[in-house]
Write a protein that holds these residues in place. Structure first.
Motif, PDB file in Angstrom:
ATOM      1  N   TYR A   1       0.789  -1.234   0.000  1.00 21.02           N
ATOM      2  CA  TYR A   1       0.000   0.000   0.000  1.00 21.02           C
ATOM      3  C   TYR A   1       0.822   1.286   0.000  1.00 21.02           C
ATOM      4  N   CYS A   2       2.120   1.213   0.317  1.00 24.53           N
ATOM      5  CA  CYS A   2       2.880   2.463   0.459  1.00 24.53           C
ATOM      6  C   CYS A   2       3.985   2.634  -0.577  1.00 24.53           C
ATOM      7  N   THR A   3       4.000   1.806  -1.615  1.00 24.36           N
ATOM      8  CA  THR A   3       4.982   1.952  -2.692  1.00 24.36           C
ATOM      9  C   THR A   3       4.262   2.000  -4.027  1.00 24.36           C
ATOM     10  N   ALA A   4       4.872   2.653  -5.001  1.00 20.52           N
ATOM     11  CA  ALA A   4       4.258   2.715  -6.328  1.00 20.52           C
ATOM     12  C   ALA A   4       4.181   1.326  -6.950  1.00 20.52           C
ATOM     13  N   VAL A   5       5.258   0.565  -6.840  1.00 20.97           N
ATOM     14  CA  VAL A   5       5.251  -0.802  -7.368  1.00 20.97           C
ATOM     15  C   VAL A   5       4.155  -1.613  -6.700  1.00 20.97           C
ATOM     16  N   GLY A   6       4.053  -1.495  -5.380  1.00 18.48           N
ATOM     17  CA  GLY A   6       3.052  -2.258  -4.648  1.00 18.48           C
ATOM     18  C   GLY A   6       1.636  -1.895  -5.025  1.00 18.48           C
ATOM     19  N   LYS A   7       1.361  -0.601  -5.159  1.00 13.51           N
ATOM     20  CA  LYS A   7       0.002  -0.177  -5.505  1.00 13.51           C
ATOM     21  C   LYS A   7      -0.382  -0.627  -6.912  1.00 13.51           C
TER      22      LYS A   7
END
Length: 253
Positions: free
Chosen positions: A138-144
């Protein structure tokens, strides 16, 4: 351990994996630290470390233990990640040459991002990411981005697990996270603005399979003082599409 914690696994293999996981990002770890992190008896940890050292999975130095070279050899045999990395590296190198900022390739494991490749030059910004390291979705661009192109129930699982604030700008409101995920699906790129670490911003795009599920995500990260993620969005989106097209054509895949 809490009352809900099931405790260390009973099997020898399970305890070995627990012990290897306890090394985290440290270069050297003491016996007492490993005992504390695993919750295993000191005698058990000491005995298992001896076996792991003999197998070259762990190495022992004068200042503690560290993961051994054989683990790297085994890791490089993980076929899907290795093949994906081999395909992605030329596109990542091109992204670096065009932006001169840090480039990442990440895959999803549960509710976390695992970084499988990272490229950066001498002036790369200090980042919490590392190859083989993990970060919350939830807190990284890759993750989102990975979250946006996963099964819908995953978002609810992430929200239910708690959106822990890592910086003053971390998204902790479920409604805002949902809106960002929807925007990523519409635009094909996701952004992070000082949500995982103060001073960093990032733009990411998915590497999609034929069913529009993300097998990975590629990103460019830089300091907020010089990097404008919107300006790199087109390049990152093109890199993701290029990796996906090459991955789909690979005979071994």
């Amino acid at each position: 351990m809490t009352s809900r914690d099931p405790g260390p696994p009973d099997s020898v293999l399970g305890r070995a994996v627990l012990l290897l996981d306890a090394f985290q990002a440290d270069h050297r770890v003491s016996l007492s630290t490993l005992v504390e992190r695993t919750g295993l008896p000191k005698s058990t940890v000491h005995r298992m470390l001896g076996d792991l050292v003999e197998l070259r999975l762990v190495e022992k130095g004068t200042d503690g233990y560290h993961l051994g070279g054989r683990l790297f050899e085994l890791g490089m045999r993980a076929s899907v990640e290795r093949q994906l990395m081999e395909i992605a590296i030329p596109f990542m190198e091109d992204l670096y040459e065009r932006t001169h900022e840090t480039v990442h390739l990440g895959v999803r494991d549960g509710t976390e991002v695992v970084y499988v490749a990272k490229l950066g030059g001498h002036r790369q910004a200090l980042s919490p990411s590392r190859v083989g390291g993990r970060m919350p979705l939830y807190c990284t661009a890759v993750g989102k981005v990975l979250l946006a192109y996963a099964e819908p129930h995953l978002l609810e699982q992430v929200v239910a697990g708690g959106l822990v604030r890592r910086t003053p700008r971390t998204i902790v409101a479920p409604g805002l996270l949902r809106r960002q995920v929807e925007a990523i699906r519409e635009q094909g790129v996701g952004f992070e603005r000082e949500e995982s670490q103060v001073g960093l911003c990032c733009v990411s795009a998915p590497v999609l399979d034929p069913d529009d599920c993300a097998v990975a995500a590629v990103s460019v990260t830089g300091p907020v003082t010089r990097f404008r993620p919107e300006a790199a969005a087109r390049l990152v989106r093109a890199a993701g599409a290029g990796i996906a097209a090459t991955w789909a054509r690979r005979p071994s895949h």
